[in-house]
Scaffold this active site. Sequence first.
Site, PDB file in Angstrom:
ATOM      1  N   GLY A   4      39.634  35.020  36.568  1.00 47.63           N
ATOM      2  CA  GLY A   4      39.216  35.985  37.581  1.00 47.63           C
ATOM      3  C   GLY A   4      38.534  37.174  36.955  1.00 47.63           C
ATOM      4  O   GLY A   4      38.467  37.298  35.734  1.00 47.63           O
ATOM      5  N   ARG A  12      40.625  43.376  37.581  1.00 45.47           N
ATOM      6  CA  ARG A  12      41.402  43.797  38.764  1.00 45.47           C
ATOM      7  C   ARG A  12      41.322  42.782  39.900  1.00 45.47           C
ATOM      8  O   ARG A  12      41.221  43.140  41.058  1.00 45.47           O
ATOM      9  CB  ARG A  12      40.927  45.166  39.275  1.00 45.47           C
ATOM     10  N   LYS A  33      44.870  38.658  38.596  1.00 44.65           N
ATOM     11  CA  LYS A  33      45.220  37.405  37.918  1.00 44.65           C
ATOM     12  C   LYS A  33      46.516  37.512  37.119  1.00 44.65           C
ATOM     13  O   LYS A  33      47.336  36.590  37.133  1.00 44.65           O
ATOM     14  CB  LYS A  33      44.066  36.882  37.055  1.00 44.65           C
ATOM     15  N   ALA A  82      46.240  41.770  23.812  1.00 45.09           N
ATOM     16  CA  ALA A  82      45.537  43.058  23.802  1.00 45.09           C
ATOM     17  C   ALA A  82      45.747  43.787  22.489  1.00 45.09           C
ATOM     18  O   ALA A  82      46.830  43.754  21.908  1.00 45.09           O
ATOM     19  CB  ALA A  82      46.007  43.923  24.963  1.00 45.09           C
ATOM     20  N   HIS A 128      51.283  47.896  31.211  1.00 43.16           N
ATOM     21  CA  HIS A 128      51.591  46.492  31.445  1.00 43.16           C
ATOM     22  C   HIS A 128      53.023  46.162  31.015  1.00 43.16           C
ATOM     23  O   HIS A 128      53.750  45.465  31.699  1.00 43.16           O
ATOM     24  CB  HIS A 128      50.615  45.598  30.677  1.00 43.16           C
ATOM     25  N   GLN A 174      55.634  47.584  33.277  1.00 43.18           N
ATOM     26  CA  GLN A 174      55.614  46.985  34.611  1.00 43.18           C
ATOM     27  C   GLN A 174      56.359  45.642  34.641  1.00 43.18           C
ATOM     28  O   GLN A 174      56.731  45.168  35.707  1.00 43.18           O
ATOM     29  CB  GLN A 174      54.176  46.798  35.090  1.00 43.18           C
TER      30      GLN A 174
END
Lengths: 171, 171, 171
Positions: free
Chosen positions: B12, B15, B18, B39, B53, B56
């Site tokens: 995708g 934002r 995905k 990353a 990330h 979360q």
Amino acid sequence: MPEAGELTFLLGGARSGKSAHAERLVTAWPSPWTYIATAQAFDEEMVERIALHRTQRAQGWQTIDAPLDLVEAIADVPDGVPLLVDCLTLWLTNHMLAEHDLEQESARLEAALARPRGPWFVVANEVGLGIVPENALARRFRDEAGRLNQRIAAQADAVLFMVAGLPLKVK
Amino acid sequence: MPEAGELTFLLGGARSGKSAHAERLVTAWPSPWTYIATAQAFDEEMVERIALHRTQRAQGWQTIDAPLDLVEAIADVPDGVPLLVDCLTLWLTNHMLAEHDLEQESARLEAALARPRGPWFVVANEVGLGIVPENALARRFRDEAGRLNQRIAAQADAVLFMVAGLPLKVK
Amino acid sequence: MPEAGELTFLLGGARSGKSAHAERLVTAWPSPWTYIATAQAFDEEMVERIALHRTQRAQGWQTIDAPLDLVEAIADVPDGVPLLVDCLTLWLTNHMLAEHDLEQESARLEAALARPRGPWFVVANEVGLGIVPENALARRFRDEAGRLNQRIAAQADAVLFMVAGLPLKVK
């Protein structure tokens, strides 16, 4: 294969596998096949890409270069012969750089594809799904490419959106 | 969960939801889950994104950082454990910046994903649907990312194209 | 038409035919129809685009300009009236350029669209499928636009991804 045919339109991003998929669809028909290439080599990078594409195609293909005269090249394709046009977006780029009337050229192309005389497959790039380009020429090109894609999709019998080499049937 | 598994490939734009969708799919399986993050923080913006990330994600995750050694990290995943790899495009970027042989790295990754030993979910970016980038490095990256996506999609059991947080089933 | 309605979200790239398709869907209902335009003319190119859009619309439309006050404009739409909002991405751009709190504005918009009082159609641009933009503002905008699209898609009754003028049903 009857005189009447079908138009399949394959749309996708860069390296979405649209050309390879189109070649698979064309070569599912008996050869000979006609390949109309619209790429024009402006620099070494393009020369290499074109040469690579040419050598990657197997035997059975008749390749015609038509960076500008795509309508005439389509008119010359024999009845019943499977056809691959790759791609409309480069053809549009060539006409834009030549400062031709894009509306007129698009209308002529639309007419040329209106009555396929065999199984015809046409490839184009989708270029409108990123951020608005900063330069005005790129914005205009994006608009023209999108408009052309809409016209061809409207008259195609089938439309495929290519994602990572896989076809999503849109029509 | 048997030793054999399935590979799901989620593709995708930025934002497109995905990662969140992949996490939902993974956590539908019993924990523990393995998360391989590719990353690499080059600047403050990236440091913040990675930290965000990480916080979360809920408990039950084992997070492994593998900006380059993704193949080795996948080899270490225990049999039957649900796996999320996020994302292939950053991993490719890291290898490109390190000037590694991308064809060789891609082939190694393809082999590593050929026989999933659990429910494996792999995320990648689609980057080829905008205007042709003006700089040559970006063009090369776009080509390489697209090629890698095609390879992984070809061997995946399921391929999802994410649009505004919603999955379109491509395969 | 009952007081309760349905929200249809149309997402697509530049020149993907999303506005035209949305107009077709709206005008399948009896007039009058309300059109909320969010475009703001910063330069001649935009003035021309807005004027062109306006003249292309047939009679039966009430057009309201709401480059910023979209929430208020939606509140004023009479019950049962078919509504077209075109488009959320320009509205977001306008708020971003005005340096407003985008999270707060997005939350207000989400609330305004939560209970459609008629057949409501909302258009937005997908901008995240190209190469990562080089400038930070464009990256931030891309993220914000994607996040807003996810929020609206989540609460929409139907979501269409437009490809070359053709709708792909995502939800």
